[in-house]
Write an enzyme that holds these catalytic residues in place. Structure first.
Site, PDB file in Angstrom:
ATOM      1  N   ALA A  34       0.860  -1.189   0.000  1.00 21.37           N
ATOM      2  CA  ALA A  34       0.000   0.000   0.000  1.00 21.37           C
ATOM      3  C   ALA A  34       0.891   1.232   0.000  1.00 21.37           C
ATOM      4  O   ALA A  34       0.752   2.148   0.815  1.00 21.37           O
ATOM      5  CB  ALA A  34      -0.956  -0.001   1.188  1.00 21.37           C
ATOM      6  N   ALA A  37       4.095   8.099  -1.055  1.00 24.50           N
ATOM      7  CA  ALA A  37       5.309   8.884  -1.270  1.00 24.50           C
ATOM      8  C   ALA A  37       6.314   8.717  -0.139  1.00 24.50           C
ATOM      9  O   ALA A  37       7.529   8.829  -0.353  1.00 24.50           O
ATOM     10  CB  ALA A  37       4.950  10.361  -1.447  1.00 24.50           C
ATOM     11  N   HIS A  39       7.054   5.935   1.439  1.00 21.96           N
ATOM     12  CA  HIS A  39       7.854   4.748   1.119  1.00 21.96           C
ATOM     13  C   HIS A  39       8.877   5.056   0.026  1.00 21.96           C
ATOM     14  O   HIS A  39      10.036   4.642   0.111  1.00 21.96           O
ATOM     15  CB  HIS A  39       6.952   3.605   0.644  1.00 21.96           C
ATOM     16  CG  HIS A  39       6.039   3.057   1.690  1.00 21.96           C
ATOM     17  ND1 HIS A  39       4.676   3.237   1.636  1.00 21.96           N
ATOM     18  CD2 HIS A  39       6.279   2.330   2.807  1.00 21.96           C
ATOM     19  CE1 HIS A  39       4.116   2.638   2.663  1.00 21.96           C
ATOM     20  NE2 HIS A  39       5.065   2.082   3.397  1.00 21.96           N
ATOM     21  N   GLN A 156       9.536   1.260  16.685  1.00 25.89           N
ATOM     22  CA  GLN A 156       9.914   0.116  15.859  1.00 25.89           C
ATOM     23  C   GLN A 156      11.383   0.213  15.458  1.00 25.89           C
ATOM     24  O   GLN A 156      12.119  -0.789  15.480  1.00 25.89           O
ATOM     25  CB  GLN A 156       9.029   0.070  14.621  1.00 25.89           C
ATOM     26  CG  GLN A 156       9.447  -0.969  13.588  1.00 25.89           C
ATOM     27  CD  GLN A 156       8.543  -0.964  12.378  1.00 25.89           C
ATOM     28  OE1 GLN A 156       7.501  -1.596  12.390  1.00 25.89           O
ATOM     29  NE2 GLN A 156       8.925  -0.241  11.342  1.00 25.89           N
ATOM     30  N   LEU A 179       7.939  11.738   6.520  1.00 26.24           N
ATOM     31  CA  LEU A 179       7.431  12.526   5.394  1.00 26.24           C
ATOM     32  C   LEU A 179       5.972  12.865   5.670  1.00 26.24           C
ATOM     33  O   LEU A 179       5.185  11.983   6.054  1.00 26.24           O
ATOM     34  CB  LEU A 179       7.559  11.738   4.089  1.00 26.24           C
ATOM     35  CG  LEU A 179       7.489  12.581   2.812  1.00 26.24           C
ATOM     36  CD1 LEU A 179       8.688  13.513   2.728  1.00 26.24           C
ATOM     37  CD2 LEU A 179       7.459  11.692   1.568  1.00 26.24           C
ATOM     38  N   MET A 187       2.526  10.709   6.612  1.00 24.56           N
ATOM     39  CA  MET A 187       2.081   9.769   5.588  1.00 24.56           C
ATOM     40  C   MET A 187       2.011   8.358   6.151  1.00 24.56           C
ATOM     41  O   MET A 187       2.910   7.911   6.863  1.00 24.56           O
ATOM     42  CB  MET A 187       3.013   9.818   4.382  1.00 24.56           C
ATOM     43  CG  MET A 187       2.912  11.107   3.608  1.00 24.56           C
ATOM     44  SD  MET A 187       3.864  11.056   2.068  1.00 24.56           S
ATOM     45  CE  MET A 187       3.493  12.688   1.414  1.00 24.56           C
TER      46      MET A 187
END
Length: 289
Positions: A34, A37, A39, A156, A179, A187
């Protein structure tokens, strides 16, 4: 399309072996697909560290709780492949559940202590065991020189750095900046769950964290800041808050009174069907006492 997609560990290792034979450095970008931007920014960022980039796409069942959104989590592999191809990524690793967890699989990877018992670890029991398990497998399957993770999932990132060091996995773990959309919303693939009305409310998290960060960095008392922050988030239309806390950026220990060293403010809150997380760095200035 120049992107190559493989679905088995054997195929993945064969491609990496070919790169290694040519002396190329390899980077891994683990994702659940999914893609957005944020990623793609990870693939761009890691180009400074490697010659070839692998993006893994795998919705990992072991990091979802029994009442979470594993079944509903968006799976958009064809669209993801187009984005990766446009970004110049060389390899997509998209294994099945059966490939990653074959019959008889019986091994767990678990990180104890302050990194996993707080924040998302407290509200999502077992989540970080699943993260540690799948990321360990991906690192050993690809054996990259480096792997990159976004700081939106800061806890994480800390967990992954801990177990990769403890297990002597020969990989550099890179943290990339969050981002954000133009209105400040971090995001996330789960932003797709938001209705238009909820999407207008969601940037409240960034605004509230920004206000807390500014005040805390100049020595304001923490408890009133967090109390007002919770009130503002709920009044904006969020259904509930799992946590809103300030913690040490290196140890994740709770900061109780005032910020005196590098810290972060963390939030997880529910809006409609989405559970949104975010965090801001706090670098204290003009702190005395």
């Amino acid at each position: 399309m120049t992107l190559k997609t493989v679905h088995s560990v054997a195929e993945l290792r064969a491609v990496v072996a070919g790169w290694r034979a040519r002396g190329l450095r390899v980077a891994l970008v683990p994702t659940m697909g999914a893609l957005h931007a944020g990623h793609i920014s990870l693939t761009d960022h890691v180009r400074n560290h490697a010659d070839r980039v692998i993006v893994s796409i795998f919705v990992n069942p072991t990091q979802f709780g029994p009442n979470e959104d594993f079944g509903a989590y968006p799976r958009t592999l064809p669209d993801d492949q187009k984005m990766l191809d446009a970004a110049g990524v060389e390899l997509c690793f998209a294994p099945s559940v059966e490939e990653m967890y074959p019959e008889g699989f019986a091994t767990r990877v678990s990180v104890d202590g302050s990194f996993t018992n707080v924040l998302c670890g407290a509200s999502r029991p077992g989540h970080f065991d699943g993260v540690a398990q799948i990321v360990t497998k991906l690192l050993l399957q690809a054996l990259p020189d480096c792997a990159i993770f976004g700081q939106k999932d800061y806890q994480q990132l800390m967990v992954i750095r801990r177990f990769s060091t403890d297990l002597n996995i020969p990989v550099e773990i890179i943290g990339a900046p969050i981002l954000r959309e133009d209105d400040g919303l971090a995001m996330s693939s789960r932003n797709r769950y938001l209705t238009p009305e909820e999407r207008a409310i969601a940037p409240t998290l960034d605004r509230v964290l920004g206000e807390i960060t500014t005040a805390a960095a100049t020595g304001a008392e923490i408890a009133p800041l967090l109390s007002k922050g919770r009130e503002d988030i709920l009044n904006a239309g969020f259904k509930s808050i799992d946590y809103l806390e300030i913690r040490d950026a290196d140890t994740l220990e709770r900061v109780e009174d005032r910020v005196r060293k590098r810290s972060r403010v963390f939030v997880a809150a529910h809006l409609g069907k989405a559970r949104l997380i975010d965090n801001h760095a706090i670098d204290p200035i003009n702190i005395t006492g």
